[in-house]
Design a protein around this motif. Structure first.
Motif, short mmCIF file in Angstrom:
data_model
loop_
_atom_site.label_atom_id
_atom_site.label_comp_id
_atom_site.label_asym_id
_atom_site.label_seq_id
_atom_site.Cartn_x
_atom_site.Cartn_y
_atom_site.Cartn_z
N VAL A 42 0.83 -1.21 0.00
CA VAL A 42 0.00 0.00 0.00
C VAL A 42 0.86 1.25 0.00
O VAL A 42 1.88 1.31 0.71
CB VAL A 42 -0.93 0.03 1.24
N ARG A 43 0.43 2.24 -0.78
CA ARG A 43 0.97 3.59 -0.68
C ARG A 43 -0.21 4.55 -0.56
O ARG A 43 -1.10 4.55 -1.43
CB ARG A 43 1.83 3.96 -1.89
N LEU A 44 -0.21 5.36 0.49
CA LEU A 44 -1.28 6.33 0.70
C LEU A 44 -0.86 7.66 0.08
O LEU A 44 0.08 8.31 0.54
CB LEU A 44 -1.56 6.49 2.19
N VAL A 45 -1.56 8.04 -0.97
CA VAL A 45 -1.26 9.25 -1.73
C VAL A 45 -2.38 10.27 -1.52
O VAL A 45 -3.23 10.09 -0.66
CB VAL A 45 -1.06 8.92 -3.23
N THR A 46 -2.38 11.34 -2.29
CA THR A 46 -3.32 12.42 -2.02
C THR A 46 -4.64 12.31 -2.80
O THR A 46 -5.58 13.04 -2.50
CB THR A 46 -2.68 13.79 -2.33
N SER A 47 -4.71 11.41 -3.80
CA SER A 47 -5.97 11.27 -4.55
C SER A 47 -5.93 10.00 -5.38
O SER A 47 -4.86 9.44 -5.65
CB SER A 47 -6.19 12.48 -5.48
N GLY A 48 -7.11 9.56 -5.80
CA GLY A 48 -7.20 8.40 -6.66
C GLY A 48 -6.55 8.61 -8.02
O GLY A 48 -5.95 7.69 -8.58
N ARG A 49 -6.65 9.83 -8.56
CA ARG A 49 -6.08 10.06 -9.89
C ARG A 49 -4.56 10.01 -9.87
O ARG A 49 -3.93 9.57 -10.83
CB ARG A 49 -6.59 11.37 -10.47
N ILE A 50 -3.96 10.47 -8.76
CA ILE A 50 -2.52 10.33 -8.61
C ILE A 50 -2.16 8.85 -8.58
O ILE A 50 -1.17 8.40 -9.20
CB ILE A 50 -2.02 11.03 -7.34
N LEU A 189 5.48 -2.47 -4.58
CA LEU A 189 5.36 -1.10 -5.08
C LEU A 189 6.69 -0.37 -4.94
O LEU A 189 7.17 -0.15 -3.82
CB LEU A 189 4.26 -0.35 -4.31
N ASP A 190 7.25 -0.02 -6.07
CA ASP A 190 8.51 0.73 -6.08
C ASP A 190 8.17 2.22 -6.14
O ASP A 190 8.42 2.90 -7.14
CB ASP A 190 9.36 0.30 -7.28
N VAL A 191 7.59 2.70 -5.07
CA VAL A 191 7.12 4.08 -5.00
C VAL A 191 7.58 4.68 -3.68
O VAL A 191 7.26 4.14 -2.60
CB VAL A 191 5.57 4.17 -5.09
N THR A 192 8.34 5.75 -3.74
CA THR A 192 8.79 6.44 -2.54
C THR A 192 8.04 7.77 -2.41
O THR A 192 8.01 8.56 -3.37
CB THR A 192 10.30 6.72 -2.60
#
Length: 409
Positions: A42-50, A189-192
């Motif tokens: 899981v990565r918690l971001v600021t919106s679904g579109r992001i 997930l390779d997302v920082t």
């Protein structure tokens, strides 16, 4: 046609989305349905579109590729594909919003398709196993769009578990100002992600609190914060006044929060490496998932019973499936515009999802999508609605339907 506007004394301000309250934290952690976050990276971001943009990037989508998007959609689903350099094509949906597999197969035969977005509209999970098999045969990535379906399952498969990646919109289900998520049951997930700064953290917290205060929640906290909030408003108004008078810097300051929180359709790439705010992440950890699922299902079914036999309409879904936690209550209306205008005058919160489709998407592309965009009106059924607010909502919707049916077309 006679006006169905409620008299001023009958008008109510009811929250169109979940808002903070003490009750939100009561009810237990164990929900009757799985969550999008269960068992996933899981990565918690600021919106679904992001999250869509990040999922497409993880699939290697780039220039020359095609991303398939349902013809029934929010316009915010398209810009993430353009950010990756890809083209977008639209596939047909069936009358119940399920993907039209035959049309998807026709698109795949043309080549260049790199990824497909499949949406669980209004929180009703679709059976995506056949689409998963089709994607596997063609070597195409599948992104499960769970913006409307944070909780749920279909035939034993939890929402978000079928796609290579799944995305969610936490601010549709939780009492927060901003928030989305990228998840995967199949890949790491390779997302920082990084924090977006003190201004963002403060705005996310204050906007969530002010939304609660505006609808009569947290009255003691509202009293305690009255002076700081007035000071914040004065400073913000002064800043806007200076900008209007040309005394602000030539280059406008970066936005403190993503425009997605204010109902725009834009994709701002500056937010692709930003994590959701501390308050939003804390709310996700602390509120009761069991309460969210139980109350949304109850509120949906209550509204359906209240509208049983109402003229000129029918629910999009005849029966709420056991595995669904609804985003909203979608109602198909024979004469949508007069009903919409009557409800708008009465102050009823509602959404006409798909009323604005991407340019070029018309009946020749998908007649079902155009019909849904024209006829469907969706009403809130979220967990924050109290008894009086639900009763008022039910009465206003029924009154508008009855009044419009009484007037010849």
């Amino acid at each position: 046609m006679p006006s169905t506007t409620a008299p001023p004394s009958a008008r109510r301000a009811i929250p169109p989305v979940p808002v903070l309250s003490l009750a939100a934290f009561m009810g237990g952690r164990r929900a009757a349905l799985p969550s999008l976050l269960d068992g996933a990276d899981v990565r918690l971001v600021t919106s679904g579109r992001i999250a869509i943009g990040l999922a497409l990037r993880a699939l290697g989508v780039g220039a020359g590729d095609v991303v398939l998007v349902p013809a029934y959609h929010s316009p915010s689903m398209v810009p993430p594909a353009h950010w990756c350099g890809a083209d977008v094509a639209f596939y047909r949906i069936l009358p119940d919003t399920a993907p039209d597999l035959a049309d998807i197969q026709a698109h795949l035969a043309k080549g260049r398709v790199k990824a497909i977005l499949a949406t669980h509209f209004f929180g009703i999970p679709h059976d995506l196993a056949p689409l998963r098999a089709l994607c596997d045969r063609h070597g195409v990535g599948l992104i499960e769009d769970c913006a409307h379906a944070f909780f749920g399952a279909r035939d034993g498969a939890a929402v978000g578990s079928v796609g290579d990646y799944a995305i969610g919109s936490t601010m549709k289900f939780f009492p927060i100002y901003e928030g989305g998520c990228l998840v995967s049951h199949r890949h790491r997930l390779d997302v920082t992600l990084h924090g977006a700064g003190a201004g963002f953290e403060m705005k996310a917290a204050l906007n969530a609190l002010e939304a609660a205060f505006a609808y009569g929640r947290l009255p003691v906290l509202r009293l305690l914060l009255a002076l700081p909030l007035r000071l914040k408003s004065a400073l913000w108004n002064a800043r806007k006044s200076r900008a209007a008078n040309g005394t602000a810097a030539a280059s406008p300051a970066p936005a403190l929060a993503p425009s997605s929180s204010d109902s725009s359709f834009e994709f701002d790439a500056r937010w692709t490496d930003k994590r959701s705010s501390w308050l939003s992440r804390a709310v996700l950890r602390c509120v009761s998932p069991a309460r969210i699922v139980a109350r949304r299902r109850r509120n949906y079914q209550e509204l359906q019973r209240a509208l049983d036999g109402a003229p000129g309409c029918r629910p999009l879904i005849a029966r709420l499936p056991d595995g669904a936690c609804p985003w909203m209550f979608p109602l198909l209306v024979d004469r949508p515009q007069p009903v919409f205008e009557a409800l708008q005058r009465a102050g009823v919160p509602m959404t006409r999802f798909g009323a604005s489709l991407w340019p070029g998407v018309d009946a020749s592309v998908c007649a079902n999508s155009v019909d849904l965009g024209r006829r469907l009106i969706a009403f809130p059924c979220h967990q924050a609605l109290d008894d009086a607010e639900r009763a008022w909502l039910h009465a206003q919707v029924r009154q508008a339907l009855d009044a419009c049916a009484a007037v010849p077309a």
